[in-house]
Write a protein that holds these residues in place. Structure first.
Motif, PDB file in Angstrom:
ATOM      1  N   GLU A  57       4.425  10.124   3.921  1.00  0.00           N
ATOM      2  CA  GLU A  57       4.421   8.743   3.436  1.00  0.00           C
ATOM      3  C   GLU A  57       4.192   8.760   1.915  1.00  0.00           C
ATOM      4  O   GLU A  57       3.886   9.807   1.325  1.00  0.00           O
ATOM      5  CB  GLU A  57       3.309   7.932   4.133  1.00  0.00           C
ATOM      6  CG  GLU A  57       3.445   6.428   3.903  1.00  0.00           C
ATOM      7  CD  GLU A  57       2.757   5.571   4.955  1.00  0.00           C
ATOM      8  OE1 GLU A  57       2.229   6.118   5.933  1.00  0.00           O
ATOM      9  OE2 GLU A  57       2.761   4.334   4.790  1.00  0.00           O
ATOM     10  N   ASP A 117       0.807  -1.221   0.000  1.00  0.00           N
ATOM     11  CA  ASP A 117       0.000   0.000   0.000  1.00  0.00           C
ATOM     12  C   ASP A 117       0.838   1.268   0.000  1.00  0.00           C
ATOM     13  O   ASP A 117       0.524   2.238  -0.683  1.00  0.00           O
ATOM     14  CB  ASP A 117      -0.891   0.014   1.240  1.00  0.00           C
ATOM     15  CG  ASP A 117      -1.857   1.184   1.252  1.00  0.00           C
ATOM     16  OD1 ASP A 117      -2.597   1.329   0.265  1.00  0.00           O
ATOM     17  OD2 ASP A 117      -1.879   1.933   2.235  1.00  0.00           O
ATOM     18  N   ALA A 118       1.916   1.249   0.787  1.00  0.00           N
ATOM     19  CA  ALA A 118       2.579   2.524   1.064  1.00  0.00           C
ATOM     20  C   ALA A 118       3.925   2.242   1.712  1.00  0.00           C
ATOM     21  O   ALA A 118       4.633   1.337   1.276  1.00  0.00           O
ATOM     22  CB  ALA A 118       1.679   3.347   1.983  1.00  0.00           C
ATOM     23  N   TRP A 172      -4.735  14.349   5.230  1.00  0.00           N
ATOM     24  CA  TRP A 172      -3.704  13.299   5.095  1.00  0.00           C
ATOM     25  C   TRP A 172      -3.660  12.933   3.599  1.00  0.00           C
ATOM     26  O   TRP A 172      -4.674  12.522   3.025  1.00  0.00           O
ATOM     27  CB  TRP A 172      -4.125  12.101   5.935  1.00  0.00           C
ATOM     28  CG  TRP A 172      -3.093  11.021   6.131  1.00  0.00           C
ATOM     29  CD1 TRP A 172      -2.281  10.480   5.191  1.00  0.00           C
ATOM     30  CD2 TRP A 172      -2.799  10.348   7.366  1.00  0.00           C
ATOM     31  NE1 TRP A 172      -1.491   9.509   5.752  1.00  0.00           N
ATOM     32  CE2 TRP A 172      -1.789   9.402   7.088  1.00  0.00           C
ATOM     33  CE3 TRP A 172      -3.282  10.436   8.677  1.00  0.00           C
ATOM     34  CZ2 TRP A 172      -1.264   8.545   8.065  1.00  0.00           C
ATOM     35  CZ3 TRP A 172      -2.759   9.591   9.643  1.00  0.00           C
ATOM     36  CH2 TRP A 172      -1.759   8.660   9.334  1.00  0.00           C
ATOM     37  N   TYR A 208      -8.543   1.869   6.900  1.00  0.00           N
ATOM     38  CA  TYR A 208      -9.369   2.147   5.713  1.00  0.00           C
ATOM     39  C   TYR A 208     -10.841   1.895   6.034  1.00  0.00           C
ATOM     40  O   TYR A 208     -11.561   1.256   5.274  1.00  0.00           O
ATOM     41  CB  TYR A 208      -8.891   1.332   4.500  1.00  0.00           C
ATOM     42  CG  TYR A 208      -7.628   1.878   3.897  1.00  0.00           C
ATOM     43  CD1 TYR A 208      -7.624   3.133   3.289  1.00  0.00           C
ATOM     44  CD2 TYR A 208      -6.427   1.175   3.952  1.00  0.00           C
ATOM     45  CE1 TYR A 208      -6.453   3.669   2.759  1.00  0.00           C
ATOM     46  CE2 TYR A 208      -5.259   1.706   3.413  1.00  0.00           C
ATOM     47  CZ  TYR A 208      -5.290   2.940   2.825  1.00  0.00           C
ATOM     48  OH  TYR A 208      -4.139   3.459   2.291  1.00  0.00           O
ATOM     49  N   TRP A 250     -10.220   7.326  -1.535  1.00  0.00           N
ATOM     50  CA  TRP A 250     -10.513   5.917  -1.277  1.00  0.00           C
ATOM     51  C   TRP A 250     -11.810   5.769  -0.493  1.00  0.00           C
ATOM     52  O   TRP A 250     -12.485   4.760  -0.590  1.00  0.00           O
ATOM     53  CB  TRP A 250      -9.348   5.243  -0.541  1.00  0.00           C
ATOM     54  CG  TRP A 250      -9.061   5.832   0.807  1.00  0.00           C
ATOM     55  CD1 TRP A 250      -8.132   6.796   1.105  1.00  0.00           C
ATOM     56  CD2 TRP A 250      -9.707   5.523   2.050  1.00  0.00           C
ATOM     57  NE1 TRP A 250      -8.169   7.100   2.437  1.00  0.00           N
ATOM     58  CE2 TRP A 250      -9.125   6.320   3.051  1.00  0.00           C
ATOM     59  CE3 TRP A 250     -10.727   4.638   2.415  1.00  0.00           C
ATOM     60  CZ2 TRP A 250      -9.526   6.279   4.389  1.00  0.00           C
ATOM     61  CZ3 TRP A 250     -11.124   4.590   3.748  1.00  0.00           C
ATOM     62  CH2 TRP A 250     -10.532   5.404   4.714  1.00  0.00           C
ATOM     63  N   GLY A 296      -3.234  -0.225   8.415  1.00  0.00           N
ATOM     64  CA  GLY A 296      -4.208   0.873   8.439  1.00  0.00           C
ATOM     65  C   GLY A 296      -5.630   0.336   8.451  1.00  0.00           C
ATOM     66  O   GLY A 296      -5.877  -0.805   8.069  1.00  0.00           O
ATOM     67  N   ASP A 299       4.176   0.935   4.508  1.00  0.00           N
ATOM     68  CA  ASP A 299       3.977  -0.320   5.253  1.00  0.00           C
ATOM     69  C   ASP A 299       3.795  -1.475   4.254  1.00  0.00           C
ATOM     70  O   ASP A 299       3.747  -1.255   3.050  1.00  0.00           O
ATOM     71  CB  ASP A 299       2.759  -0.210   6.188  1.00  0.00           C
ATOM     72  CG  ASP A 299       1.463   0.061   5.428  1.00  0.00           C
ATOM     73  OD1 ASP A 299       1.507   0.771   4.417  1.00  0.00           O
ATOM     74  OD2 ASP A 299       0.412  -0.455   5.844  1.00  0.00           O
TER      75      ASP A 299
HETATM   76  O1  9MR Z   1      -4.585   7.700   3.190  1.00  0.00           O
HETATM   77  C1  9MR Z   1      -5.125   7.324   4.438  1.00  0.00           C
HETATM   78  C2  9MR Z   1      -5.753   8.519   5.084  1.00  0.00           C
HETATM   79  O2  9MR Z   1      -6.853   8.969   4.337  1.00  0.00           O
HETATM   80  C3  9MR Z   1      -6.174   8.176   6.502  1.00  0.00           C
HETATM   81  O3  9MR Z   1      -6.629   9.353   7.141  1.00  0.00           O
HETATM   82  C4  9MR Z   1      -5.004   7.573   7.260  1.00  0.00           C
HETATM   83  C5  9MR Z   1      -5.342   7.171   8.690  1.00  0.00           C
HETATM   84  O4  9MR Z   1      -6.240   6.108   8.714  1.00  0.00           O
HETATM   85  O5  9MR Z   1      -4.535   6.443   6.588  1.00  0.00           O
HETATM   86  C6  9MR Z   1      -4.041   6.716   5.302  1.00  0.00           C
HETATM   87  O6  9MR Z   1      -3.652   5.533   4.730  1.00  0.00           O
HETATM   88  C7  9MR Z   1      -2.519   4.879   5.266  1.00  0.00           C
HETATM   89  C8  9MR Z   1      -2.957   3.486   5.674  1.00  0.00           C
HETATM   90  O7  9MR Z   1      -3.814   3.553   6.780  1.00  0.00           O
HETATM   91  C9  9MR Z   1      -1.797   2.572   5.976  1.00  0.00           C
HETATM   92  N1  9MR Z   1      -0.858   2.562   4.901  1.00  0.00           N
HETATM   93  C10 9MR Z   1      -0.365   3.883   4.586  1.00  0.00           C
HETATM   94  C11 9MR Z   1      -1.478   4.797   4.170  1.00  0.00           C
HETATM   95  C12 9MR Z   1      -0.955   6.168   3.789  1.00  0.00           C
HETATM   96  O8  9MR Z   1      -0.445   6.850   4.883  1.00  0.00           O
END
Ligand code: 9MR
Ligand code: 9MR
Length: 763
Positions: free
Chosen positions: A702, A337-338, A586, A487, A527, A485, A340
């Motif tokens: 990130e 995903d990112a 974010w 989501y 998303w 995360g 992580d």
């Molecule tokens: O992009 C996501 C953001 O909209 C949310 O506010 C945040 C917290 O839940 O999470 C972001 O997504 C992350 C995910 O939870 C875990 N992998 C990394 C993603 C980007 O930071």
């Protein structure tokens, strides 16, 4: 404990730039983070290995063992607390214990010689008491430490701390940032046939002369700035300089008085390489396949991740999280995903969709991937890597698992193949299922001419998902999440709508069209909110809607685009993203890119040039024309991000590991400051300045698949619309071109075009 290494912080206190220290601080700066433990988290506090601790009822409680020798053998602490020489400080905290004890509370150097300028004893009792310790620092150390020392106890006991505050010092948190030149430009550059504007930070209330300098320093064009005034999102007073009329190729800088911008190009092929790099991001982040030096170079090569080779547990036979289900699934592949190593269906499907849509919009481009040269266009090969994974996440009954990730959060750095955490499959959700319906339907429509069997599989999966989601319309992923995360999303009418629109586009069946209940709004899409994607899906098959509905659709897109255009013009740094609540989100860079995407759609639907210009100008913001003089894209621009939060691209923590690969988009400014590095360094930031290029700042720095897909989409658009709009695109010969109400033949309707002919790049 390992927060020590995790919180490595890039900003150093620039003492030389500070105003002479006043005798008494005028503002009180809080120097500890999370002193109240209200959110239930203990970050960034740590405790010694001998002294397990946890947050309980809003306090930090530690089990202090008996039998240690030195006071420092049992500690609770926080790192990266700055101390300024000569400044007074005050440490306040509330403590209670299961027996009467005396502990030490100190501020000290975190390494040898552990100089301790501030120290005091606290007689803690079985009823909570508040203590105050004051002192003047005799050291200047940006990364000192607050510690409570409990070692040497004869009997074990529990100690709980709350409301910890450490105030003092005159240097603002994070130090004084060096933002470089006040003349802010797109540090990659400008298209000869595109808008060319810069933003200048200045207190001047009158226009200032600007000079465009060529590589030899000669002024090739001159003009005067326009006074813009106060820019709300950055807090800056700015002017704009417009040199759109200058079209010659070369390398330039823009000068205003003695201030000179970073260098930039004027060049028509400007976005060609970035477009490829933004797409290469996906191969770099593939799971389940070796990343080969032949494609990415030696520094970025690595063995396959999560294929069951020790210490990896692998994604080939993943059990469900306790209580979720009682089977195991092969969910190998896909993209991480990112930063992580989680793989999340909602985000993955959106990113795959966006690559396919980029292909439909802008055609193919050559990628350095193993599948290149095969029967699929390269961009579709890359998207297919994720599609295959998404299909694996689907159960025979059609429902799709929400995500698969580590059982517990891993630290940084960590190569994917070295992740030893057990992997877990989390419950199916309605949102994930509908995302697979949407991406599957899009896959069917676009892949059909290249691979009928795969396309048929996609449609079958999409239909099965749609039926399953209708039967299970309210299975939501929870907000709590450990090791990956969340989501989380509890509103899925928008996902239903997007899936329905894609299924209509794929099959032409009117029953799906009736299930479309959402359209594009100024909130765009993410998303979590996919309602606007319904309109974007329908726009691709406008010809099937019939003229009245097609006209209405264009009207909706144009209305939203008009608002974004107004927002872009209303901002000193020309960003089409302007959050209504004034807070950057974010992943705000992706909000900018996706807002620009809507402008690009408006251009495609109407051929009105201002929409193309605004979409292209939005790239300026991402590439350096912003409040921090910061390019958010790795490798592009003199002042480009390079320490994004990533477990493998973790050069900042381990010099043996690479920096993020070029073309990786940082999340960008985020008012939420949800990580300790952001909290430590960005307190009180203006929204557009809430960003730090530090690997520890996952909330601002990130990378993520859905953000890079947005960058890939937008740079592909800019690359294919590099020259004069009406000459560049082979489809521009629309007689109704400039008429926004025209529902005539249109390139955005892929039933009328050959996607390959839209490709002005190589292939
Ligand atoms: O992009 C996501 C953001 O909209 C949310 O506010 C945040 C917290 O839940 O999470 C972001 O997504 C992350 C995910 O939870 C875990 N992998 C990394 C993603 C980007 O930071
Ligand atoms: O590395 C994680 C990142 O991908 C996520 O976006 C972020 C928010 O969920 O969390 C990061 O992991 C941190 C975790 O939340 C708390 N402990 C430290 C982890 C690494 O910084």
């Amino acid at each position: 404990m390992s927060f020590r290494s995790r919180l490595a912080c890039a900003l150093t206190v620039a003492a030389a730039l500070l105003p002479a220290a006043p005798a008494q601080a005028e503002v009180t700066y809080e120097r500890v983070l999370n002193g109240t433990f209200d959110g239930g988290s203990k970050e960034p506090w740590w405790s010694s290995e001998t002294t397990p601790s946890r947050v309980e009822a809003g306090r930090l409680c530690a089990e202090v063992p008996a039998g240690t020798v030195n006071p420092w053998d049992s500690m609770i602490g926080q790192n990266d607390v700055p101390l300024e020489n000569g400044q007074p400080y005050k440490l306040v905290f509330t403590a209670v214990a299961t027996k009467d004890v005396t502990i030490k509370a100190i501020a000290q150097m975190s390494g040898p010689p552990h100089t301790t300028p501030i120290a005091g004893g606290a007689d803690v009792t079985t009823t909570p008491r508040t203590f105050e310790i004051t002192g003047t620092s005799t050291i200047g150390e940006a990364k000192s430490q607050i510690a409570f020392q409990m070692g040497g106890a004869s009997e074990a006991y529990t100690l709980c701390l709350d409301d910890i505050s450490f105030t003092g010092g005159v240097i603002p948190p994070g130090g004084v940032r060096d933002l470089g030149s006040p003349v802010r430009v797109n540090q990659l550059g400008y298209l000869p046939g595109g808008p060319k504007r810069a933003t200048v930070v200045t207190t001047s209330r009158a226009p200032l002369p600007w000079r465009l300098l060529d590589a030899s320093g000669r002024a090739v064009a001159t003009g005067a700035t326009r006074v813009f005034g106060d820019d709300a999102m950055s807090g800056d007073h700015v002017h704009t300089a417009d040199f759109t009329g200058y079209r010659a190729r070369g390398t330039f800088r823009l000068a205003v008085g003695d201030e000179v911008s970073e260098p930039f190009e004027i060049n028509a092929s400007l976005y060609g390489k970035l477009r490829q790099d933004a797409l290469a991001y996906f191969y770099h982040n593939r799971s389940g396949i070796p990343i080969e030096a032949g494609h990415v170079g030696r520094a970025y090569a690595r063995p396959a991740g999560h294929m069951g080779v020790a210490p990896n547990r692998g994604d080939l036979d993943v059990p469900c999280a306790p209580g979720a289900c009682d089977y195991r699934m092969d969910v190998r592949g896909g993209w991480y995903d990112a930063g992580d190593h989680g793989k999340y269906v909602v985000n993955g499907a959106l990113a795959a969709w966006q690559l396919i849509d980029a292909y439909e919009q802008s055609g193919d481009v050559r990628l350095a991937i193993p599948e290149s040269g095969g029967r699929l266009p390269d961009v579709l090969d890359e998207a297919r890597w994720e599609l295959d994974f998404l299909l694996r996440m689907q159960r025979p009954d059609g429902m799709v698992h929400h995500k698969i990730h580590d059982a517990a959060w891993t630290g940084l750095p960590l190569r994917p193949e070295a992740d030893a955490q057990p992997r877990l499959l989390f419950p199916v959700s309605t949102a994930a299922t509908l995302n697979v319906a949407a991406a599957g339907a899009r896959c069917h429509r676009v892949y059909r001419r290249f691979d009928r069997a795969f396309s048929a599989r996609c449609l079958e999966a999409a239909r099965r998902a749609w039926k399953a989601a209708r039967a299970n319309p309210a299975l939501f992923a929870p907000a709590e999440s450990v090791g990956g995360g969340p989501y989380d999303d509890t509103k899925v009418s928008d996902e239903f709508s997007w899936a329905a629109a894609e299924l209509f586009a794929a099959t032409g069946r009117r029953s799906y069209l009736k299930a479309v209940t959402t359209g594009l709004t100024t909130e765009n899409f993410s998303w979590k909110d996919t309602g606007g994607l319904a309109d974007l899906a329908l726009a691709r098959v406008r010809g099937r809607l019939g003229p009245p509905a097609a006209l209405k659709l264009t009207g909706r897109v144009v209305r939203v685009a008009e608002r974004h255009l107004a927002d872009l013009r209303a901002q000193g740094y020309a960003n089409p993203f302007l959050p209504p609540d004034g807070k950057y989100v974010w992943g705000s860079s992706s909000a900018t890119a996706n807002t620009a995407l809507v402008l690009a759609y408006a251009y495609e639907l109407t051929r009105v040039p201002k929409y193309r210009e605004a979409a292209v100008e939005s790239l300026d913001y991402l590439l350096g024309r912003n409040a921090l003089n910061q390019s958010y894209v790795t490798g592009y621009g003199e002042r480009a991000a390079r320490n994004q939060h990533h477990r493998f691209w973790a050069h900042q923590l381990d010099p043996a590991l690479p920096y993020p690969a070029p073309g990786s988009l940082a999340g960008g400014p985020n008012s939420g400051l949800q990580d300790p590095v952001a909290q430590r360094n960005l307190q009180g930031c203006a929204p557009a300045k809430c960003y730090i290029d530090d690997i520890g700042s996952y909330a601002t720095n990130e990378v993520a698949v859905n953000w890079n897909s947005a960058l890939a989409w937008l740079t592909a658009f800019a690359d294919t619309h590099r020259t004069d709009p009406h000459a560049a695109n082979p489809h521009a010969a629309n007689p109704h071109a400039a008429d926004p109400r025209s529902a005539g033949p249109h390139p955005i309707d892929t039933h009328r075009i050959d996607p390959h002919s839209a490709d002005t790049n190589e292939r």
